[in-house]
Design an enzyme around this catalytic site. Structure first.
Site, PDB file in Angstrom:
ATOM      1  N   GLU A   1       0.509  -1.330   0.360  1.00  0.00           N
ATOM      2  CA  GLU A   1      -0.002   0.209  -0.047  1.00  0.00           C
ATOM      3  C   GLU A   1       0.729   1.197  -0.442  1.00  0.00           C
ATOM      4  O   GLU A   1       2.536   0.741   0.384  1.00  0.00           O
ATOM      5  CB  GLU A   1      -0.672  -0.076   1.497  1.00  0.00           C
ATOM      6  CG  GLU A   1      -0.072   0.060   2.417  1.00  0.00           C
ATOM      7  CD  GLU A   1      -1.135   0.710   3.564  1.00  0.00           C
ATOM      8  OE1 GLU A   1      -1.369   2.060   2.912  1.00  0.00           O
ATOM      9  OE2 GLU A   1      -0.776   0.176   4.497  1.00  0.00           O
TER      10      GLU A   1
ATOM     11  N   LYS B   1      -5.443  10.392   0.949  1.00  0.00           N
ATOM     12  CA  LYS B   1      -5.728   9.739   1.153  1.00  0.00           C
ATOM     13  C   LYS B   1      -6.760   8.649   0.174  1.00  0.00           C
ATOM     14  O   LYS B   1      -8.090   9.116   0.119  1.00  0.00           O
ATOM     15  CB  LYS B   1      -6.131   9.912   2.105  1.00  0.00           C
ATOM     16  CG  LYS B   1      -5.483   8.100   3.161  1.00  0.00           C
ATOM     17  CD  LYS B   1      -6.103   8.557   5.154  1.00  0.00           C
ATOM     18  CE  LYS B   1      -7.238   7.572   5.923  1.00  0.00           C
ATOM     19  NZ  LYS B   1      -7.004   7.286   6.731  1.00  0.00           N
TER      20      LYS B   1
ATOM     21  N   VAL C   1      -5.657   0.465   2.680  1.00  0.00           N
ATOM     22  CA  VAL C   1      -5.912  -1.370   2.474  1.00  0.00           C
ATOM     23  C   VAL C   1      -6.679  -1.569   1.933  1.00  0.00           C
ATOM     24  O   VAL C   1      -6.963  -1.988   0.457  1.00  0.00           O
ATOM     25  CB  VAL C   1      -6.195  -1.950   4.211  1.00  0.00           C
ATOM     26  CG1 VAL C   1      -6.345  -3.676   4.408  1.00  0.00           C
ATOM     27  CG2 VAL C   1      -4.430  -1.698   4.930  1.00  0.00           C
TER      28      VAL C   1
ATOM     29  N   ALA D   1     -13.263   1.471   6.530  1.00  0.00           N
ATOM     30  CA  ALA D   1     -13.511   0.920   5.153  1.00  0.00           C
ATOM     31  C   ALA D   1     -12.533  -0.275   4.654  1.00  0.00           C
ATOM     32  O   ALA D   1     -13.199  -1.810   3.659  1.00  0.00           O
ATOM     33  CB  ALA D   1     -13.602   2.492   3.725  1.00  0.00           C
ATOM     34  N   ASP D   2     -11.575  -0.182   5.652  1.00  0.00           N
ATOM     35  CA  ASP D   2     -10.815  -1.539   5.243  1.00  0.00           C
ATOM     36  C   ASP D   2     -11.868  -2.362   5.873  1.00  0.00           C
ATOM     37  O   ASP D   2     -11.063  -3.995   5.126  1.00  0.00           O
ATOM     38  CB  ASP D   2      -9.763  -1.456   6.523  1.00  0.00           C
ATOM     39  CG  ASP D   2      -8.803  -0.738   5.916  1.00  0.00           C
ATOM     40  OD1 ASP D   2      -8.683   0.521   4.670  1.00  0.00           O
ATOM     41  OD2 ASP D   2      -7.681  -0.298   6.614  1.00  0.00           O
TER      42      ASP D   2
ATOM     43  N   LYS E   1      -3.124  -1.344  15.528  1.00  0.00           N
ATOM     44  CA  LYS E   1      -2.891  -0.314  16.528  1.00  0.00           C
ATOM     45  C   LYS E   1      -4.133  -0.795  17.728  1.00  0.00           C
ATOM     46  O   LYS E   1      -5.370  -0.314  17.494  1.00  0.00           O
ATOM     47  CB  LYS E   1      -2.579   0.386  15.877  1.00  0.00           C
ATOM     48  CG  LYS E   1      -1.835   0.961  15.401  1.00  0.00           C
ATOM     49  CD  LYS E   1      -1.728   2.370  15.479  1.00  0.00           C
ATOM     50  CE  LYS E   1       0.384   2.265  14.493  1.00  0.00           C
ATOM     51  NZ  LYS E   1      -0.010   2.092  13.203  1.00  0.00           N
TER      52      LYS E   1
HETATM   53  N1  PSU Z   1      -2.933   2.512  11.024  1.00  0.00           N
HETATM   54  C1  PSU Z   1      -1.576   2.229  11.079  1.00  0.00           C
HETATM   55  N2  PSU Z   1      -0.814   3.096   9.881  1.00  0.00           N
HETATM   56  C2  PSU Z   1      -1.015   3.095   8.805  1.00  0.00           C
HETATM   57  C3  PSU Z   1      -2.871   2.879   8.364  1.00  0.00           C
HETATM   58  C4  PSU Z   1      -3.295   2.333   8.950  1.00  0.00           C
HETATM   59  O1  PSU Z   1      -1.060   1.648  11.625  1.00  0.00           O
HETATM   60  O2  PSU Z   1      -0.057   3.442   7.756  1.00  0.00           O
HETATM   61  C5  PSU Z   1      -3.400   2.905   6.493  1.00  0.00           C
HETATM   62  C6  PSU Z   1      -3.722   2.243   6.520  1.00  0.00           C
HETATM   63  O3  PSU Z   1      -3.387   2.433   4.938  1.00  0.00           O
HETATM   64  C7  PSU Z   1      -4.911   1.514   6.680  1.00  0.00           C
HETATM   65  C8  PSU Z   1      -5.494   3.708   6.759  1.00  0.00           C
HETATM   66  O4  PSU Z   1      -5.506   1.386   5.626  1.00  0.00           O
HETATM   67  O5  PSU Z   1      -5.059   3.760   6.983  1.00  0.00           O
HETATM   68  C9  PSU Z   1      -6.848   3.404   7.214  1.00  0.00           C
HETATM   69  O6  PSU Z   1      -7.092   4.977   7.298  1.00  0.00           O
HETATM   70  P1  PSU Z   1      -8.989   4.719   7.433  1.00  0.00           P
HETATM   71  O7  PSU Z   1      -8.875   4.390   9.495  1.00  0.00           O
HETATM   72  O8  PSU Z   1      -9.026   6.566   7.577  1.00  0.00           O
HETATM   73  O9  PSU Z   1      -9.685   3.804   6.841  1.00  0.00           O
END
Ligand code: PSU
Ligand code: MN
Length: 307
Positions: free
Chosen positions: A27, A89, A109, A144-145, A162
């Protein structure tokens, strides 16, 4: 209706896919929004090298120049790394608008899975997935992952999630979406910087072969994605109490500053980096490289099975 018409696949990746050789997707939000420059560029280059050293072809995915790129040039990688947080993003809902505008964007992701599946890539390595945020019962902030893992046929190798997220709720949603969570050499669901989160995985696999066997069946049955949870190497794991305290501090900071929605994860990552004097970043780089190695092993095992 096909994303395939908008892909730009690099010659090296094209050749590997055409001849059935193993490929691992990577990614790019981790490059643009997950780490500062120049460590992000160094990490991105090293991770590609780890994959190549383990017998697979790396395919870093990004949306830029009006294309969904599968495998980027050294120049593109540098542009992504330098643009950093000024890049977009790209989550699933952003894909059409970004292809239309030609803007440069890191793929999350979710979107990396979309690109990988459209290109015919089965395995993808990252650091941590997005999930259910703490307090989601009032904010509705669920990445959305998780939906993408439920519907897109790609195996994602990560170091868990995390604990900026609510891990028990994240595991519940993965179950609701029908996503198998495979512990790589572990029964515990890892928490990114820590080897354990308190949660359990559904099934354990102890090597690339065993993982490939489950993944191949999952895809044959058309059941959607797979999450492979690979704990951070013990030598790089951070003390759980220390990191939890820093995460709490970072979350309080986000609340105080009113940071939310898609800006929340990048904000928290940056604050935690500052609060741990950069230790979080060193550990983050180590776990991504470890995931790249495991993803390459799985891709090699899948390609031996003709997948
Ligand atoms: N978690 C991490 N590092 C990251 C991300 C998530 O520890 O860089 C990034 C990944 O690309 C993940 C995205 O898919 O953040 C998720 O963002 P959101 O919660 O806005 O969907
Ligand atoms: Mn979100």
């Amino acid at each position: 209706m096909s994303l395939r018409n908008h892909l730009s696949i690099s010659p090296a990746v094209r050749e590997a896919l055409d001849s059935g050789r193993p490929v691992v997707a990577l990614e790019s939000t981790i490059i643009t929004h997950g780490m500062p420059y120049p460590q992000n560029l160094e990490m991105a280059e090293n991770v590609e090298k780890v994959i190549a050293d383990n017998g697979a072809v790396p395919a870093t995915v990004a949306i830029m120049d009006g294309k969904f790129k599968i495998g980027v040039t050294a120049d593109d990688l540098e542009r992504l790394a330098r643009t950093g947080g000024k890049a977009a993003k790209a989550s699933r809902r952003d894909v059409a608008a970004l292809l239309a505008s030609g803007e440069i964007a890191g793929t999350t992701v979710a979107t990396t899975m979309m690109g990988a599946e459209a290109a015919g890539i089965r395995v993808f390595a990252t650091g941590g997935i997005g999930g259910v945020h703490r307090g989601a019962e009032s904010t509705f902030d669920i990445s959305a992952d998780l939906d993408e893992l439920g519907r897109t046929q790609v195996a994602v190798v990560c170091a868990g999630a995390k604990s900026i997220l609510d891990i028990p709720k994240t595991l519940e949603v993965l179950e609701s979406k029908g996503v198998p969570v495979l512990g790589f050499g572990t029964d515990a669901f890892p928490a990114f910087w820590a080897r354990e989160s308190g949660g359990k995985v559904d099934h354990r696999v102890d090597d690339g072969e065993a993982a490939a066997k489950v993944i191949a069946l999952q895809f044959e049955l058309g059941l959607g994605g797979v999450l492979v949870a690979n704990p951070i190497p013990a030598s790089h794991a951070l003390d759980r109490d220390m990191i939890e305290a820093r995460i709490d501090q970072a979350i309080k900071g986000a609340e105080a500053e009113g940071v939310s929605r898609k800006d929340l994860t990048p904000f928290l990552l940056k604050r935690i980096f500052e609060l741990t004097d950069g230790k979080s970043l060193v550990a983050n780089i180590a776990l991504v490289e470890n995931n790249a190695r495991v993803a390459a092993q799985i891709a090699v095992a899948l390609s031996k099975r003709g997948k």
